[in-house]
Design a protein around this motif. Structure first.
Motif, PDB file in Angstrom:
ATOM      1  N   CYS A  46      40.382  35.747  38.265  1.00  0.00           N
ATOM      2  CA  CYS A  46      40.497  37.170  38.582  1.00  0.00           C
ATOM      3  C   CYS A  46      41.741  37.755  37.910  1.00  0.00           C
ATOM      4  N   LEU A  47      41.565  38.870  37.215  1.00  0.00           N
ATOM      5  CA  LEU A  47      42.682  39.469  36.490  1.00  0.00           C
ATOM      6  C   LEU A  47      43.814  39.900  37.419  1.00  0.00           C
ATOM      7  N   GLY A  48      43.508  40.205  38.675  1.00  0.00           N
ATOM      8  CA  GLY A  48      44.527  40.612  39.628  1.00  0.00           C
ATOM      9  C   GLY A  48      45.279  39.442  40.250  1.00  0.00           C
ATOM     10  N   SER A  49      44.851  38.231  39.967  1.00  0.00           N
ATOM     11  CA  SER A  49      45.492  37.054  40.548  1.00  0.00           C
ATOM     12  C   SER A  49      46.806  36.744  39.844  1.00  0.00           C
ATOM     13  N   PRO A  50      47.833  36.391  40.616  1.00  0.00           N
ATOM     14  CA  PRO A  50      49.089  36.005  39.975  1.00  0.00           C
ATOM     15  C   PRO A  50      48.962  34.684  39.205  1.00  0.00           C
ATOM     16  N   ASP A  51      47.878  33.941  39.437  1.00  0.00           N
ATOM     17  CA  ASP A  51      47.676  32.655  38.777  1.00  0.00           C
ATOM     18  C   ASP A  51      46.880  32.743  37.476  1.00  0.00           C
ATOM     19  N   ILE A  99      44.242  35.225  27.360  1.00  0.00           N
ATOM     20  CA  ILE A  99      43.284  36.323  27.254  1.00  0.00           C
ATOM     21  C   ILE A  99      43.293  36.872  25.827  1.00  0.00           C
ATOM     22  N   ALA A 100      42.104  36.935  25.220  1.00  0.00           N
ATOM     23  CA  ALA A 100      41.975  37.424  23.849  1.00  0.00           C
ATOM     24  C   ALA A 100      41.573  38.896  23.804  1.00  0.00           C
ATOM     25  N   SER A 101      40.703  39.324  24.731  1.00  0.00           N
ATOM     26  CA  SER A 101      40.211  40.698  24.719  1.00  0.00           C
ATOM     27  C   SER A 101      39.691  41.060  26.105  1.00  0.00           C
ATOM     28  N   ILE A 102      39.879  42.333  26.483  1.00  0.00           N
ATOM     29  CA  ILE A 102      39.389  42.818  27.772  1.00  0.00           C
ATOM     30  C   ILE A 102      38.458  43.995  27.519  1.00  0.00           C
ATOM     31  N   GLY A 103      37.225  43.890  28.018  1.00  0.00           N
ATOM     32  CA  GLY A 103      36.239  44.963  27.882  1.00  0.00           C
ATOM     33  C   GLY A 103      36.057  45.697  29.195  1.00  0.00           C
ATOM     34  N   ASP A 104      34.949  46.420  29.318  1.00  0.00           N
ATOM     35  CA  ASP A 104      34.662  47.173  30.539  1.00  0.00           C
ATOM     36  C   ASP A 104      34.186  46.277  31.679  1.00  0.00           C
ATOM     37  N   SER A 105      33.389  45.265  31.360  1.00  0.00           N
ATOM     38  CA  SER A 105      32.797  44.410  32.391  1.00  0.00           C
ATOM     39  C   SER A 105      33.217  42.951  32.310  1.00  0.00           C
ATOM     40  N   PHE A 106      33.660  42.525  31.132  1.00  0.00           N
ATOM     41  CA  PHE A 106      34.021  41.126  30.912  1.00  0.00           C
ATOM     42  C   PHE A 106      35.323  41.034  30.145  1.00  0.00           C
ATOM     43  N   TYR A 107      35.950  39.867  30.227  1.00  0.00           N
ATOM     44  CA  TYR A 107      37.064  39.596  29.328  1.00  0.00           C
ATOM     45  C   TYR A 107      36.850  38.236  28.676  1.00  0.00           C
ATOM     46  N   LEU A 108      37.435  38.086  27.504  1.00  0.00           N
ATOM     47  CA  LEU A 108      37.297  36.888  26.693  1.00  0.00           C
ATOM     48  C   LEU A 108      38.620  36.141  26.708  1.00  0.00           C
ATOM     49  N   ALA A 109      38.572  34.850  26.998  1.00  0.00           N
ATOM     50  CA  ALA A 109      39.799  34.056  27.066  1.00  0.00           C
ATOM     51  C   ALA A 109      39.584  32.701  26.422  1.00  0.00           C
ATOM     52  N   LEU A 168      33.719  33.622  28.524  1.00  0.00           N
ATOM     53  CA  LEU A 168      33.451  35.026  28.800  1.00  0.00           C
ATOM     54  C   LEU A 168      33.387  35.165  30.312  1.00  0.00           C
ATOM     55  N   ILE A 169      34.312  35.946  30.873  1.00  0.00           N
ATOM     56  CA  ILE A 169      34.477  35.992  32.327  1.00  0.00           C
ATOM     57  C   ILE A 169      34.240  37.413  32.826  1.00  0.00           C
ATOM     58  N   PRO A 170      33.391  37.595  33.852  1.00  0.00           N
ATOM     59  CA  PRO A 170      33.197  38.942  34.391  1.00  0.00           C
ATOM     60  C   PRO A 170      34.460  39.434  35.088  1.00  0.00           C
ATOM     61  N   ILE A 171      34.761  40.716  34.912  1.00  0.00           N
ATOM     62  CA  ILE A 171      35.925  41.288  35.587  1.00  0.00           C
ATOM     63  C   ILE A 171      35.643  41.419  37.085  1.00  0.00           C
ATOM     64  N   GLN A 172      34.405  41.788  37.422  1.00  0.00           N
ATOM     65  CA  GLN A 172      33.999  41.870  38.824  1.00  0.00           C
ATOM     66  C   GLN A 172      33.946  40.458  39.391  1.00  0.00           C
ATOM     67  N   ARG A 204      23.874  35.526  40.319  1.00  0.00           N
ATOM     68  CA  ARG A 204      22.947  36.421  41.008  1.00  0.00           C
ATOM     69  C   ARG A 204      23.636  37.537  41.771  1.00  0.00           C
ATOM     70  N   SER A 205      24.910  37.379  42.096  1.00  0.00           N
ATOM     71  CA  SER A 205      25.614  38.417  42.852  1.00  0.00           C
ATOM     72  C   SER A 205      26.245  39.473  41.932  1.00  0.00           C
ATOM     73  N   MET A 206      26.088  39.309  40.616  1.00  0.00           N
ATOM     74  CA  MET A 206      26.668  40.260  39.669  1.00  0.00           C
ATOM     75  C   MET A 206      25.827  41.522  39.557  1.00  0.00           C
ATOM     76  N   ASP A 207      26.476  42.634  39.245  1.00  0.00           N
ATOM     77  CA  ASP A 207      25.758  43.872  38.950  1.00  0.00           C
ATOM     78  C   ASP A 207      25.000  43.710  37.638  1.00  0.00           C
ATOM     79  N   PRO A 208      23.812  44.296  37.541  1.00  0.00           N
ATOM     80  CA  PRO A 208      23.050  44.164  36.275  1.00  0.00           C
ATOM     81  C   PRO A 208      23.711  44.909  35.139  1.00  0.00           C
TER      82      PRO A 208
END
Length: 71
Positions: free
Chosen positions: A14-19, A25-35, A57-61, A67-71
């Motif tokens: 999670c991007l908000g995590s202090p850990d 992190i290489a790039s941050i998009g609207d829904s995912f980030y690449l690391a 490729l990691i979802p920001i949400q 299955r719990s991800m937004d389409p």
């Protein structure tokens, strides 16, 4: 029968995590980030790029599963 739902463990993706490993992190998009991955799948001494070129490729949400991800 009653089941007690456990609180989720801290998420190191999670991007908000202090850990979160911000230096990977290489790039941050609207829904995912690449690391870059923390570990490699191949021998890093033979690779010419960090992590052997293995990225994730990691979802920001935050989601527990796909299955719990937004389409």
């Amino acid at each position: 029968m009653y089941y007690h739902r456990l609180a989720p463990a801290p998420c190191w993706f999670c991007l908000g995590s202090p850990d979160v490993a911000k230096h990977l992190i290489a790039s941050i998009g609207d829904s995912f980030y690449l690391a870059l991955a923390k570990g490699s799948l191949i021998d890093e001494t033979a690779a010419q790029v960090p992590s052997g070129g293995h990225v994730i490729l990691i979802p920001i949400q935050h989601c527990d599963n796909l299955r719990s991800m937004d389409p």
